[in-house]
Scaffold this motif. Structure first.
Motif, PDB file in Angstrom:
ATOM      1  N   GLU A   1      89.346  40.865  57.870  1.00  0.00           N
ATOM      2  CA  GLU A   1      89.032  39.902  56.796  1.00  0.00           C
ATOM      3  C   GLU A   1      90.277  39.086  56.409  1.00  0.00           C
ATOM      4  O   GLU A   1      90.190  38.153  55.613  1.00  0.00           O
ATOM      5  CB  GLU A   1      88.490  40.630  55.557  1.00  0.00           C
ATOM      6  CG  GLU A   1      87.080  41.182  55.741  1.00  0.00           C
ATOM      7  CD  GLU A   1      86.655  42.105  54.607  1.00  0.00           C
ATOM      8  OE1 GLU A   1      87.318  42.131  53.553  1.00  0.00           O
ATOM      9  OE2 GLU A   1      85.645  42.815  54.781  1.00  0.00           O
TER      10      GLU A   1
ATOM     11  N   CYS B   1      90.943  45.618  45.094  1.00  0.00           N
ATOM     12  CA  CYS B   1      89.701  44.840  44.976  1.00  0.00           C
ATOM     13  C   CYS B   1      89.202  45.046  43.549  1.00  0.00           C
ATOM     14  O   CYS B   1      88.914  46.172  43.142  1.00  0.00           O
ATOM     15  CB  CYS B   1      88.667  45.325  45.982  1.00  0.00           C
ATOM     16  SG  CYS B   1      87.047  44.610  45.659  1.00  0.00           S
TER      17      CYS B   1
ATOM     18  N   ASN C   1      78.582  42.650  54.312  1.00  0.00           N
ATOM     19  CA  ASN C   1      78.988  42.196  52.970  1.00  0.00           C
ATOM     20  C   ASN C   1      78.192  40.952  52.581  1.00  0.00           C
ATOM     21  O   ASN C   1      78.727  39.851  52.459  1.00  0.00           O
ATOM     22  CB  ASN C   1      80.485  41.840  52.949  1.00  0.00           C
ATOM     23  CG  ASN C   1      81.378  43.001  53.313  1.00  0.00           C
ATOM     24  OD1 ASN C   1      81.047  43.791  54.183  1.00  0.00           O
ATOM     25  ND2 ASN C   1      82.527  43.100  52.671  1.00  0.00           N
TER      26      ASN C   1
ATOM     27  N   CYS D   1      81.045  41.456  45.158  1.00  0.00           N
ATOM     28  CA  CYS D   1      81.909  41.193  46.317  1.00  0.00           C
ATOM     29  C   CYS D   1      81.963  39.681  46.508  1.00  0.00           C
ATOM     30  O   CYS D   1      80.915  39.022  46.499  1.00  0.00           O
ATOM     31  CB  CYS D   1      81.327  41.867  47.554  1.00  0.00           C
ATOM     32  SG  CYS D   1      82.077  41.332  49.107  1.00  0.00           S
TER      33      CYS D   1
ATOM     34  N   CYS E   1      86.885  37.060  51.840  1.00  0.00           N
ATOM     35  CA  CYS E   1      87.125  38.157  50.902  1.00  0.00           C
ATOM     36  C   CYS E   1      88.303  37.735  50.044  1.00  0.00           C
ATOM     37  O   CYS E   1      89.383  37.446  50.575  1.00  0.00           O
ATOM     38  CB  CYS E   1      87.455  39.434  51.671  1.00  0.00           C
ATOM     39  SG  CYS E   1      88.327  40.622  50.643  1.00  0.00           S
TER      40      CYS E   1
HETATM   41 FE1  SF4 Z   1      84.272  42.260  48.918  1.00  0.00          FE
HETATM   42 FE2  SF4 Z   1      86.782  41.975  49.661  1.00  0.00          FE
HETATM   43 FE3  SF4 Z   1      86.222  43.592  47.662  1.00  0.00          FE
HETATM   44 FE4  SF4 Z   1      85.530  44.258  50.177  1.00  0.00          FE
HETATM   45  S1  SF4 Z   1      87.591  44.042  49.381  1.00  0.00           S
HETATM   46  S2  SF4 Z   1      84.241  44.413  48.332  1.00  0.00           S
HETATM   47  S3  SF4 Z   1      85.051  42.263  51.027  1.00  0.00           S
HETATM   48  S4  SF4 Z   1      85.898  41.374  47.681  1.00  0.00           S
END
Ligand code: SF4
Ligand code: 13P
Length: 313
Positions: A198, A263, A112, A84, A170
């Motif tokens: 976020e 993601c 997170n 993450c 993020c």
């Molecule tokens: Fe991390 Fe953003 Fe993926 Fe959530 S969406 S796991 S905050 S990188």
């Protein structure tokens, strides 16, 4: 039913395993999971489960949280590379050095983050309880909020506080385009904009509703609009469409060339990897005992405050 689904079902019964999945997982994983939820719901499920094995279909910090709450259970993550960008933005040593500059501050960390950062935190929060966790401190309390500066900034504006923010974001939400939001709103005047906190401030300021993934989903179930502009990761559309098939959902892109906000870490998990994790009980999350002991304190504090405020049962 496909062979892989059959095999997963048989193995989870045989091994007394539970599959916990985040909303950003691919639809097939969401459909096979025992529970699908946001970070708060997932932490609560992990705290309450009687299963012997937890298969965590999410990212590393989520599986770590489950392990911290269940040190004697096996917690497996289908792909250990599922990280993450927020957790990665706060390396242990840098975070320790940062905190040394503010010795009289309390530390509120978004879930997170790594287990190491959790050991240095007074309380953990998620997007589902961040406002209430911050408000559990007196108005004049000196606070640090880490690692998401967008969520921290949003809470500062909402509560009139001046928390010191760690400079993390993020990588999926931070790049959602404000221009695209404005265009989608102009082209769809009947749609409501719903956004995850976020996202950056310029997107949040335009939103009709801001909330965690569960809160966004619940909003679309109860609200009377027929159309939504959704500023978050694409995975949530699966449950939104299932719950309200008559409504339409327009995802906010990061730029004109891409209309998908996947993601890259969440999407590393696949049904095949999930099956292998359940079969081989690997890759398993391991943490030193002292880290588990220390990191558990702020997580349990978060769960206690959330229960007291009726955010979880
Ligand atoms: Fe991390 Fe953003 Fe993926 Fe959530 S969406 S796991 S905050 S990188
Ligand atoms: P929530 O599901 O808790 O809202 O968090 C979103 C997210 O980005 C998880 O990594």
């Amino acid at each position: 039913m496909s062979a892989i689904v059959n095999e997963i079902n048989e193995l989870r019964k045989q091994k007394n395993a539970i599959i916990l999945a985040h909303y950003y997982q691919v639809p097939e994983i969401q459909d096979i999971a025992d529970y699908v939820g946001d970070s708060l719901g997932l932490a609560q499920q992990a705290a309450q489960t009687n299963a012997d094995i937890i298969v965590f279909a999410g990212v590393h910090f989520m599986a770590e949280t489950a392990k911290i709450l269940n040190p004697h259970k096996k917690v497996v993550l289908p792909d250990l590379e599922a990280g993450c960008s927020l957790a990665a933005s706060a390396p242990e040593d840098d975070f320790r050095a940062f905190l040394q500059k503010y010795p009289d501050h309390k530390v509120i960390s978004y879930i997170n983050c790594t287990a190491a950062v959790k050991t240095m935190s007074d309380v953990i929060c998620t997007s589902g309880n961040a406002v209430q966790i911050v408000e559990s401190y007196p108005k004049d309390a000196k606070l640090i909020f880490a690692p998401d500066k967008n969520l921290g900034g949003y809470i500062n504006r909402l509560t009139g506080r001046d928390m010191i923010l760690w400079d993390g974001t993020c990588e999926v939400h931070d790049i959602l385009s404000t221009e695209a939001v404005i265009k989608l709103k102009t082209d769809n005047p009947d749609a409501k904009l719903i956004a995850h906190p976020e996202c950056k401030a310029t997107v949040l300021e335009l939103a009709d509703f801001v909330g965690s993934t569960t809160a966004l989903l619940n909003f679309t179930k109860k609200d009377t609009s027929q159309k939504y502009i959704v500023a978050t990761e694409t995975g949530i559309l699966h449950k939104m469409q299932q719950a309200s098939p008559e409504k339409s959902f327009l995802i906010v892109p990061s730029d004109e060339t891409c209309s998908c906000n996947d993601c890259p870490y969440m999407k590393l998990n696949t049904m095949e990897k999930l099956l292998n994790a359940l079969k081989n009980e690997q890759p398993a999350i391991e943490l030193p005992e002292d880290v588990i002991e220390k990191a558990k304190i702020p997580i349990e504090r978060m769960l206690e405050i959330s229960a007291k405020m009726g955010l979880i049962k």
